[in-house]
Write a protein that holds these residues in place. Structure first.
Motif, mmCIF file in Angstrom:
data_model
loop_
_atom_site.group_PDB
_atom_site.id
_atom_site.type_symbol
_atom_site.label_atom_id
_atom_site.label_comp_id
_atom_site.label_asym_id
_atom_site.label_seq_id
_atom_site.Cartn_x
_atom_site.Cartn_y
_atom_site.Cartn_z
ATOM 1 N N ASP A 1 -6.000 -78.416 -34.118
ATOM 2 C CA ASP A 1 -4.622 -78.046 -33.771
ATOM 3 C C ASP A 1 -3.822 -79.271 -33.349
ATOM 4 O OD1 ASP A 1 -5.108 -75.403 -34.341
ATOM 5 O OD2 ASP A 1 -5.509 -74.830 -32.263
ATOM 6 N N ALA A 2 -4.460 -80.163 -32.597
ATOM 7 C CA ALA A 2 -3.748 -81.347 -32.108
ATOM 8 C C ALA A 2 -3.481 -82.352 -33.227
ATOM 9 C CB ALA A 2 -4.545 -82.016 -30.987
ATOM 10 N N ALA B 1 -9.908 -83.788 -26.431
ATOM 11 C CA ALA B 1 -8.961 -84.823 -26.014
ATOM 12 C C ALA B 1 -9.570 -86.217 -26.147
ATOM 13 C CB ALA B 1 -8.523 -84.570 -24.572
ATOM 14 N N ASP B 2 -10.850 -86.354 -25.816
ATOM 15 C CA ASP B 2 -11.503 -87.662 -25.931
ATOM 16 C C ASP B 2 -11.600 -88.099 -27.390
ATOM 17 O OD1 ASP B 2 -11.730 -87.714 -23.211
ATOM 18 O OD2 ASP B 2 -13.886 -87.315 -23.146
ATOM 19 N N THR C 1 -1.875 -89.097 -34.457
ATOM 20 C CA THR C 1 -0.625 -89.320 -33.726
ATOM 21 C C THR C 1 -0.332 -88.070 -32.914
ATOM 22 O OG1 THR C 1 0.688 -88.463 -35.570
ATOM 23 C CG2 THR C 1 0.299 -90.843 -35.526
ATOM 24 N N GLY C 2 0.669 -88.149 -32.067
ATOM 25 C CA GLY C 2 1.045 -86.977 -31.292
ATOM 26 C C GLY C 2 0.210 -86.816 -30.045
ATOM 27 N N ALA C 3 0.378 -85.664 -29.403
ATOM 28 C CA ALA C 3 -0.245 -85.398 -28.108
ATOM 29 C C ALA C 3 -1.640 -84.810 -28.272
ATOM 30 C CB ALA C 3 0.625 -84.445 -27.301
ATOM 31 N N PRO C 4 -2.550 -85.156 -27.384
ATOM 32 C CA PRO C 4 -3.891 -84.569 -27.425
ATOM 33 C C PRO C 4 -3.864 -83.151 -26.865
ATOM 34 C CG PRO C 4 -3.698 -85.996 -25.527
ATOM 35 C CD PRO C 4 -2.413 -86.153 -26.297
ATOM 36 N N PRO C 5 -4.952 -82.415 -27.012
ATOM 37 C CA PRO C 5 -5.014 -81.081 -26.406
ATOM 38 C C PRO C 5 -4.876 -81.170 -24.892
ATOM 39 C CG PRO C 5 -6.794 -81.398 -27.982
ATOM 40 C CD PRO C 5 -6.159 -82.738 -27.781
#
Length: 301
Positions: free
Chosen positions: A54-55, A207-208, A220-224
């Protein structure tokens, strides 16, 4: 998200053609850790790989995610069933995290496990996939077993992790080091069964991995987000989980792992009484070195 080198040509879209980028194909292989056990949702299970998928969808291109992981899978299952299906999917990214279940079975053969891991990694890498790998904490530490029982399992898992490190370097994988003591000590990361990550743990893994992919220019973009969306199970729910899933797991392992583990514990206790535990450690090092030497020195082109 930037695609691995060669993706554009492989998908038949020449540079500068002005066509939208191909959807990112992400495959996940493994056992209950990747199947999402410990992270229940309305549709069943989610897990760190789905959270990461999703991320990875940052709006510039879609993500097609397929999770081939099956709870309880051994390395033989991943090689024989999951890897061919994932290779046919032709993923750009492939998460390959397995091996812990092999440490919980008798017999345990590190040489055979190393060959199976190498075959899985080689099959996916040959198709152009960037591999995601991880070394994991030993199950004895996670379960909080006494040292005489936990130490033999710790040696087995350290052998698996050594093979994973070796193959990760050979295949230039995106590797997550998730076996440090902090992982085990933070109980908020683990589900009540003490065998699988809780939602917070799955989010941390996702996230890691996202951070590692970002550092490689592959995300790119935001992590979970790190915070769980669902409340942690209460005491009554935790007890029910331990009685159902935990007891079932112990019953299944009582026929293969438990007798062998008791023999290993007796051997461990005997060496401890004689002050010769170092011999077991040396024997383990020789086993690991032999397994690493048996793996092909050069990855297939």
């Amino acid at each position: 998200m930037s695609a691995p080198t060669g993706v554009t040509a492989r998908d038949g879209v020449p540079d500068g053609a002005g066509e939208p980028p191909a959807r990112l194909r992400f495959a996940a292989l493994g056992d209950s850790f990747t199947a999402g056990v410990g992270d229940p949702v309305a549709q069943g299970r989610r897990g760190w790989a789905a959270l990461l998928a999703d991320a990875l969808d940052d709006g510039s291109r879609g993500v097609e995610f397929r999770n081939y992981a099956v709870s309880g899978s051994l390395s033989a299952d991943v090689r024989a069933r999951q890897a061919p299906a994932a290779a046919a999917f032709r993923p750009h990214l492939a998460a390959v995290v397995f091996g812990t279940n092999d440490t919980l079975r008798h017999p345990f053969d590190l040489d055979r496990l190393a060959h199976r891991m190498d075959e899985v990694c080689g099959q996916l890498a040959a198709g152009g996939a960037v591999l995601l790998t991880a070394c994991l904490p030993d199950p004895g530490a996670v379960l909080g077993l006494p040292a005489v029982l936990g130490r033999p399992l710790a040696r087995r898992q350290s052998g698996v992790n050594a093979v994973v490190h070796h193959l990760s370097a050979r295949y230039a994988a995106v590797h997550l080091h998730a076996c440090d003591p902090a992982w085990v000590a933070d109980r908020s990361l683990w589900s009540p069964d003490r065998l699988h990550p809780a939602e917070r743990g799955h989010r941390k893994v996702a996230a890691d991995f996202h951070g590692l992919l970002t550092a490689r220019g592959l995300a790119t973009g935001a992590p979970p987000g790190p915070e769980p969306r669902l409340p942690r199970p209460g005491r009554a729910a935790s007890v029910r989980l331990l009685v159902t899933e935990g007891a079932g797991w112990l019953a299944r392992r009582s026929t293969d792992l438990l007798p062998q583990l008791l023999l290993m514990a007796a051997r461990e206790a005997g060496h401890a009484a004689l002050g010769t535990t170092a011999r077991l450690d040396q024997e383990h090092r020789r086993t690991v070195l032999a397994a690493l030497a048996a793996v092909r020195p050069v990855p297939p082109r």
